[in-house]
Design an enzyme around this catalytic site. Structure first.
Site, mmCIF file in Angstrom:
data_model
loop_
_atom_site.group_PDB
_atom_site.id
_atom_site.type_symbol
_atom_site.label_atom_id
_atom_site.label_comp_id
_atom_site.label_asym_id
_atom_site.label_seq_id
_atom_site.Cartn_x
_atom_site.Cartn_y
_atom_site.Cartn_z
ATOM 1 C CG ASP B 504 3.695 1.482 21.577
ATOM 2 O OD1 ASP B 504 3.428 0.265 21.479
ATOM 3 O OD2 ASP B 504 4.248 2.128 20.671
ATOM 4 C CD GLU B 507 4.193 -5.122 23.576
ATOM 5 O OE1 GLU B 507 5.211 -4.477 23.872
ATOM 6 O OE2 GLU B 507 3.222 -4.630 22.988
ATOM 7 C CG ASP B 580 4.701 -1.675 15.515
ATOM 8 O OD1 ASP B 580 3.767 -0.925 15.871
ATOM 9 O OD2 ASP B 580 5.813 -1.679 16.042
#
Lengths: 602, 913
Positions: B504, B507, B580
């Site tokens: 997770d 980015e 999300d």
């Protein structure tokens, strides 16, 4: 002409007759279809209800019966049949030869019987305790009721007396006024001479009445506050109007506008409850240090305050220290361990334990408080014995003082006494006597003051008592003793306090968080609900559900927060040691004992 | 959504500059054309070279003030690859000593692909509209064209046929060359409190790309928007931001926005009735902005006379840095383009079988007790699930590879207990490393210099879950090697072989960084600026983790790694989810185009959080989400820690039943899904497909993204609003469709108004297809391995149908050696035949199964035969009327061949008598 034993696999003894008919056809149990006998357990689902495949996995709705000789029989979902996992302790669910299951029924049965026996012992004692509780509860409740009806009638009498005294007092005052006026008239003649004196008296009187007024205000907080605020409100309006006069129209209501702005920002950030704290930061992240900015952005997801260290953010679940260490698996006697089936047994055991409420289970996170855990507490109780409850105490409500007061009032002679006194006084005062007997008048006043004070005390007792009697103490008043008591348990840094019929809190040092106000029982007196507790950041208002389990003393354990701000606790209490349940357990044990205690040494 | 924290195009100088350029402002022409190393090579120089041209070619002779303005020649390289792929590279001329080598994204292009290069031998020079142009062979029927003046590149059909794709037809091309900073130059860019030093000055690239005979363009994920991309510029268009490709951790993203999300794939497909499909891929990992230009955007300003008889969609591509390395895919079918694209960027990984089943996740399952509880509840309610996930709270202080020993004292035992029921676990491992001296990962990483550096050369220090953190430089193969070691069961204490990984925040998410990510002037190995590789950072992290699991399993265990960030090629390393999202109906709706767009661009193994990550879904929304999500390729329930618990049994008996049924539907279809994953693994064609991929000439399907295909056989129509009683479904094509619950027949090529019950979202089987199912439910997919199959044959108007089944061990890489069963089922003339699709000798020897077919359902058969003959066993079996799906509620009678009991690994025929 009967079916081969193989085609009867998975069928319970009660059903054997159903399937083992002489007829060539068998009906699906739901009546939907007729099938030929060789379609029974032929590993192909013909009946929508699964009744043609009790012994295979062919039907998604099927049920498989394991006889479990030495233990108790269990009914499994068809999905467990020949899936490579041993579910029945006799291994009968795995018969396709892909794996070999050990028969563990003897050991498991023994363990289950031991466990059940222990549980029954607790229940037996618990049932007795509960009966005692019921007796005491009923008595106390009746006593409360009696008291209520008694003080209600006393109230009636007292009200009458107070009324009488009031009237008499007013008469006296009237008489005194008359006397005073006459006196005044007389004194007018000496007016000039006594002028300065009189002024002085009036001043004093004024001051006195002013003081009285002030006292009233403090007595009646609510009204006083309302008055105050409305006065302030008027003042504010006034100032606003002034403001309007001197300012452009659109700036008329600066305070309201500010509020709006705040609301918008708060709702954007999703942090209504941290308004003041966050608005400024959010508005102006430019001024933040790198670390502050990091914390702030992190807090969007975590909901934690941005100045907390992330690893100690307050959403982190509390560990329940003592309970955590108890592993239910350890309960199984060690000799089972050598079996390959330890885990399977475990799965089996839980299925067994939960059998009775398997299909009506609606609660989240119930598992935690399942029978295993209840047994832990029960076991503790055994060693602890039947001594005083620990960790509980009477709630420090102000009812207590009132009660003792009123109990004093409740002395039977009290009302009579007062009645006589009043009668005497009333008789003694001769209104037609001029001047009035000063001591008589004073006594009337004193008696009036005292009686009305007593009346209001009685009335507050009546209201608290009727509130109490409206509460739900259980169908047999078995929870009566929990009223006025609180239970505490410490878990890590928090102290949880549960006061049935009142409230529940979580305390950390001097910080107290309300987890909820008493609401009701739920799930036929198996759960206490406390709701509308303190607001939760980004979550619902806090609430607590207390699950009740049979135990020999009242004790709260194992508080948990399975879902954000929704707490769950366990309270063991004799209040739920029901006879029916005891009977159920005994039947279960009987069933267990009826099983041939075959020790299969495979 | 924190709009202000993210840059829009106006606040992004390169985007602003590129957008304000006028058509035909590019003055470059192609010169010095030659064939070199099998490529067509040319120089791009300004048409009217400035006086100082001579000087600028000699880089040592720089004159103050003038040099900056001079456009040095660029090198253009055109190459052709098999299967109709034209590759165009444009970069600075390295012989002129630019200040630094511009970044080329490594390890994305398949090495196999490079072997498919066609070595160009010659080119021909022709006149097009009077302009001199160079033509090279591309593929049978296609040629690549370089127009010299003005410079333009396109692909067209051979012999001057229709154009397919072109670049710089509108003269918007611009290439800002690197410069050396001199006194007085101020290239800094400020955004909010952040400063980007930009040591090499502006270095952006932009150009226009035109797709011919296109009705719509698609692709370029990740955006929460419609599948068919809406124009972002042009007359009457208010939607003014371009589609942004910049991997960002966006808090509470919006459902209708061109804003960039967690992943970026600069690959666009066009589709139109007249031509079919073509594609354009720009391998570039810097921030990209892409405009889809609406009709009339250039208002007649175009200098070139573009073919007016061809419908066209023009687009503008802008990137902050890097080079041009672009690929043109000619199609012409949708599946052709996808195949061509994955031949460049890699085939989707073949997942383990368990990973295609249902995953249960929550932030957070807090402790072992919670894990056991949830696990037992699934069993108690007879709901299958395969994987239980642990989010960040399971760690000791957000230090990955560690356990909070208070909460998880016995992690191995816990995993083994679940593994005993055939279940797996997943833990999270993120790329931010807590800067704590006692943390071994941090210690090693800082000692070895494995972190990304800030602009001054120190280890970059940002803020994430653990607080002060540094970020591994996953661009470096050495770091990835080191990282991979961390996943061995020995190194990852508390892990077992049944534990898999979730990446997770890759980015990367940096809470105190500009736009919640890493500063663009941070430095990676080899002096690569973060701006140059930003969009691929998560890709390299995903790659490193995948490598770790391969290593852990000694190459015998297929990895499972879920990643949030992605880039072109991520399909090789596992699954991706849409991040999300929020518990809203509109987010359920947008999940479909989001997953479809990922599938079109190679990432077939994707899905959205069931129920929505933020917020509390109403039970009805949750149920509808399960019913739709059961058809996502990646099927996982997940929720934020502030939400109420929402496991399937918490909303009353009826809702439990509905969610159980939705999950079971997925388990029933697992053989079909697994076959589709294999198809994706060999062809790139996604599991979940837009309707137009299966019906490329049905215009009514082109912009439909409320319905989708699973494989070629199932059409699913989502239900996207509450209390829906009726919905319209467009069923494409000419053949009939069969409702998968009722067996009811619907005509293709029209819109049907359907009653909708709470029991499921509408799903249809296409006539002419055969779907393999397993109708028995188990605790997890693991126990289904020996269960028998059901085949559902949906007959078309000519009473025939076809389908496939792929089976392997579901776990290892042995299938790559041929250890699998691949059957084709063909039904025609009243006879069902099972044919081996695998190389003839491999199935029995390397992989075998005893599994049989227990039931064959025939939909659309005109008569009611009573029996069928199975050959070669010469066995007669009954045909009866049976339920379409064995379950309690409805009894639909359909023609059912009872217990043919043929093995799926065998050749056989079944003749209806």
């Amino acid at each position: 002409n009967s079916l081969s034993s193989n085609s009867l696999i998975g069928i319970s003894p009660e059903d054997e007759k159903y399937y083992n008919t002489a007829s060539e056809f068998i009906k699906c149990k739901d009546g939907s279809k007729k099938i030929s006998r060789n379609q029974l357990n032929d590993d192909y689902c013909d009946c929508a209800d699964g009744s043609d495949e009790p012994g295979t996995s062919a039907c998604p709705n099927g049920r498989f019966y394991c006889p479990n000789a030495g233990h108790i029989p269990v009914v499994l979902f068809s999905s467990r049949v020949n899936d490579g996992i041993c579910d029945c302790c006799d291994g009968s669910d795995e018969y396709d030869g892909k794996i070999k299951c050990q028969n563990t029924c003897w050991e498991a049965g023994k363990a289950a019987r031991d466990k059940l026996t222990k549980k029954i012992a607790t229940f037996q004692e618990g049932v007795t305790l509960r009966k005692k509780e019921i007796g005491l509860g009923m008595l106390a409740f009746a006593k409360d009721e009696a008291e209520l009806s008694k003080i209600k009638s006393e109230e009636k009498v007292l009200k009458g007396l107070v009324q009488q005294l009031k009237e008499r007092k007013e008469q006296i005052e009237k008489a005194e006024e008359k006397v005073r006026l006459e006196k005044e008239k007389e004194e007018k003649l000496n007016e000039v001479k006594n002028e300065s004196d009189q002024e002085k008296t009036e001043d004093e009187e004024k001051a006195e009445s002013g003081k009285e007024k002030h006292d009233d205000t403090t007595h009646d907080d609510v009204i006083g506050n309302l008055d105050d605020s409305s006065e302030q409100g008027v003042e504010e309006v006034d100032s606003k109007i002034e403001h309007v006069d001197g300012a452009p129209y659109n700036e008329a209501e600066p305070p309201a506008k500010e509020d709006n702005e705040e609301d918008i920002v708060a709702s954007e950030s999703g942090s209504e409850h941290e308004k003041e704290h966050e608005t400024t930061e959010l508005e102006n992240t430019e001024g933040l240090s790198k670390e502050e900015l990091g914390r702030l952005v992190a807090s969007r997801w975590t909901g934690g305050k941005s100045d907390h260290k992330p690893e100690e953010s307050d959403h982190k679940p509390e560990e329940s220290d003592d309970v955590k260490d108890i592993d239910h698996v350890d309960e199984i006697p060690k000799d089972v361990d050598k079996d390959v089936n330890e885990e399977d047994y475990d799965g089996y055991a839980s299925e067994f334990d939960e059998n009775d409420h398997k299909y009506d289970e609606n609660y989240a996170n119930d598992h935690k408080y399942d029978e295993n855990d209840a047994d832990e507490h029960v076991d503790d109780d055994f060693t602890a014995g039947d001594h005083e409850d620990s960790g509980s105490y009477r709630s420090d409500s102000d009812d207590e003082s009132v009660e003792s007061d009123v109990t004093a009032l409740g002395n039977p002679s009290w009302l009579e006494k007062i009645q006589i006194t009043v009668k005497n006084i009333l008789h003694a005062v001769n209104l037609f006597q001029t001047p009035l007997n000063i001591s008589d008048a004073a006594q009337v006043r004193k008696e009036y003051d005292e009686s009305s004070a007593k009346l209001s005390k009685i009335q507050s007792r009546i209201s608290s008592l009727s509130e109490k009697l409206k509460l739900d103490f259980g169908p047999e008043k078995e929870f009566y003793s929990l009223y006025d008591r609180c239970f505490e348990t410490k878990q890590n840094k928090y102290v949880y306090k549960v006061c049935p019929y009142k409230k529940a809190t979580q305390e950390e040092g001097h910080m107290t968080t309300r987890l909820g106000q008493w609401e009701k029982f739920e799930d036929s007196y198996k759960v206490m609900v406390f709701s509308s507790g303190d607001k939760c950041w980004n979550g619902p208002d806090r609430s607590l559900k207390v699950k009740l389990r049979c135990g020999l003393k009242n004790e709260v354990t194992d508080v948990d927060e399975p879902s954000r701000c929704e707490y769950v606790a366990l309270l063991s209490t004799p209040g739920v040691c029901r006879e029916e349940k005891l009977k159920e357990l005994q039947d279960k044990l009987d069933a267990l004992n009826r099983q041939p205690p075959k020790h299969d040494e495979l | 959504w924190k709009k202000d924290e993210f840059r829009n195009c106006n606040q992004t100088p390169f985007c602003n500059r590129a957008r304000s350029r006028k058509p035909n402002s590019c003055s470059l022409i192609a010169t010095d054309v030659e064939i070199s190393d099998g490529d067509l090579v040319a120089k791009l120089i300004p048409k009217t070279p400035p006086q100082t041209d001579q000087a600028s070619t000699n880089s040592s002779n720089q004159e103050d003030g003038v040099e900056d303005l001079v456009q040095k020649p660029l090198i253009l390289r055109v190459s052709a690859y098999q299967d109709g792929i034209l590759r165009v590279k444009i970069d600075e001329d390295q012989t002129l000593n630019p200040p630094k080598k511009r970044f080329e994204v490594p390890s994305v292009i398949e090495s196999d692909f490079l072997d498919k290069k066609l070595w160009l031998q010659r080119f021909s020079e022709v006149k097009i509209d009077g302009d001199s142009s160079i033509v090279v062979y591309l593929a049978d029927g296609y040629e690549g064209v370089l127009r010299k003046d003005p410079f333009e590149i396109f692909v067209r059909e051979s012999n001057g046929g229709n154009r397919v794709i072109s670049v710089n037809s509108h003269g918007l091309f611009d290439f800002e060359q690197l410069r050396v900073k001199k006194d007085g130059d101020s290239w800094e860019e400020n955004f909010r409190s952040h400063t980007d030093t930009r040591p090499y000055g502006p270095q952006s690239i932009s150009f226009d790309v035109s797709f011919y005979d296109a009705d719509f363009v698609y692709g370029i994920p990740e955006h929460a928007t419609s599948l068919a991309l809406k124009p972002t510029r042009g007359p009457g268009i208010e939607f003014s931001e371009p589609y942004r490709l910049f991997n960002l951790d966006v808090f509470e993203y919006l459902h209708e926005s061109p804003f960039g999300l967690y992943g970026s794939i600069p690959f666009m497909l066009s589709h139109g009735k007249a031509w079919g499909t073509s594609g354009f891929f720009w391998l570039n990992a810097a921030e990209m902005q892409i405009d889809v230009l609406g009709d009339g955007w250039d208002a007649g300003e175009s200098r070139l006379s573009l073919p007016s008889d061809q419908k066209r969609i023009d687009t503008l591509w802008m990137s902050e840095a890097g080079i041009i390395d672009a690929f043109f895919f000619v199609g012409p079918g949708p599946k052709d383009v996808v195949r061509q694209y994955v031949s460049v960027t890699g085939m989707p990984a073949m997942p383990q079988h368990f990973a295609t089943a249902y995953h249960q996740c929550r932030w957070n399952y807090r402790d072992e007790e919670d894990v056991y509880h949830v696990d037992s509840k699934f069993d108690e309610h007879d709901i299958p699930y395969d994987v239980l996930w642990l989010d960040i709270e399971h760690t000791d202080g957000k230090k990955y590879f560690t356990w909070d020993r208070m909460l998880f004292p016995h992690p191995e035992e816990m995993q083994n207990k679940l593994a005993g029921k055939g279940r797996h676990m997943v833990t999270i491992v993120d790329p931010h490393i807590k800067r704590e001296d006692s943390y071994y990962i941090h210690k090693e990483a800082s000692d070895k210099g494995h972190y990304v550096k800030d602009a001054t050369g120190k280890d970059y220090d940002g803020w994430c879950w653990p607080g002060s953190s540094s970020y591994l430089d996953m661009l470096s193969p050495e770091v990835r090697e080191w990282w991979a070691e961390k996943f061995s069961n020995k190194n990852y204490v508390g892990s077992t072989p049944s534990l898999y990984i979730w990446n997770d925040m890759n980015e990367p998410s940096v809470f105190n960084g500009p736009e919640v990510t890493m500063p663009r002037d941070a430095l990676h190995v080899g002096g690569v600026e973060h701006r140059e590789l930003h969009n691929a950072y998560g890709y390299y992290f995903h790659m490193g983790t995948d490598g770790g699991l391969v290593k852990r399993g000694e190459g015998k265990d297929r990895p499972f790694v879920l990643s949030r960030a992605f880039f072109a090629g991520s399909q090789r390393y596992g699954a991706v989810w849409t991040g999300d999202n929020t518990a809203e109906w509109e987010q359920l709706r947008v999940s479909v185009p989001m997953v479809l767009a990922m599938g079109l661009t190679g990432i077939t193994f994707s899905g959205a959080d069931i129920g929505g990550f933020f917020g509390n879904p109403e039970p009805e929304l949750l149920v509808r989400w399960y019913q739709l999500g059961a058809y996502y390729p990646f099927f996982r329930g997940h929720a934020h820690h502030d939400t109420k618990r929402r496991e399937p049994w918490l909303f009353g008996e009826r809702n439990t039943e509905l969610m159980r049924d939705a999950i079971r539907t997925r388990y029933m279809l697992l053989p079909y899904f697994y076959t589709l994953f294999r198809e994706a693994n060999t062809t790139g064609v996604p599991v979940m497909r837009p309707l137009w991929m299966e019906f490329p000439s049905d215009e009514a399907a082109f912009s439909n993204d409320e319905a989708f295909m699973v494989g070629n056989s199932i059409l699913v129509q989502g239900v996207y609003s509450e209390k829906t009683k009726q919905t319209s479904v467009y069923l494409p094509g000419e053949q009939n469709w069969y409702d998968m619950k009722t067996g009811t027949t619907y005509k293709g090529g029209m819109i049907h108004k359907l009653e909708v019950s709470d029991e499921g979202v509408p799903a249809f089987q296409r006539a002419g297809t055969i779907i393999p199912r397993k109708d028995r439910y188990r605790r997890s997919s693991t126990q289904m391995v020996n269960d028998p199959y059901t085949l559902v044959i949906a007959l078309n108007s000519s009473q025939s149908a076809e389908g496939e089944l792929y089976v392997d061990d579901g776990k290892t890489f042995e299938f790559q050696r041929g250890a699998y069963i691949h059957r084709r089922f063909i039904y025609s003339d009243g006879k069902l035949t099972s044919i081996n699709m695998a190389p003839s000798d491999n199935d029995r020897r390397l992989y075998s199964t005893e599994c049989v077919v227990e039931r064959i359902i025939l939909l659309g058969h005109p008569s009611r035969p009573k029996s069928a003959l199975v050959e070669p066993s010469n066995n007669e079996v009954d045909i009866e009327m049976g339920p379409l799906r064995v379950q309690r509620s409805r009894v639909v009678s359909v023609l059912t061949i009872r217990k043919p009991n043929v093995r799926i690994s065998d050749d056989w025929t079944i003749q209806i008598l």
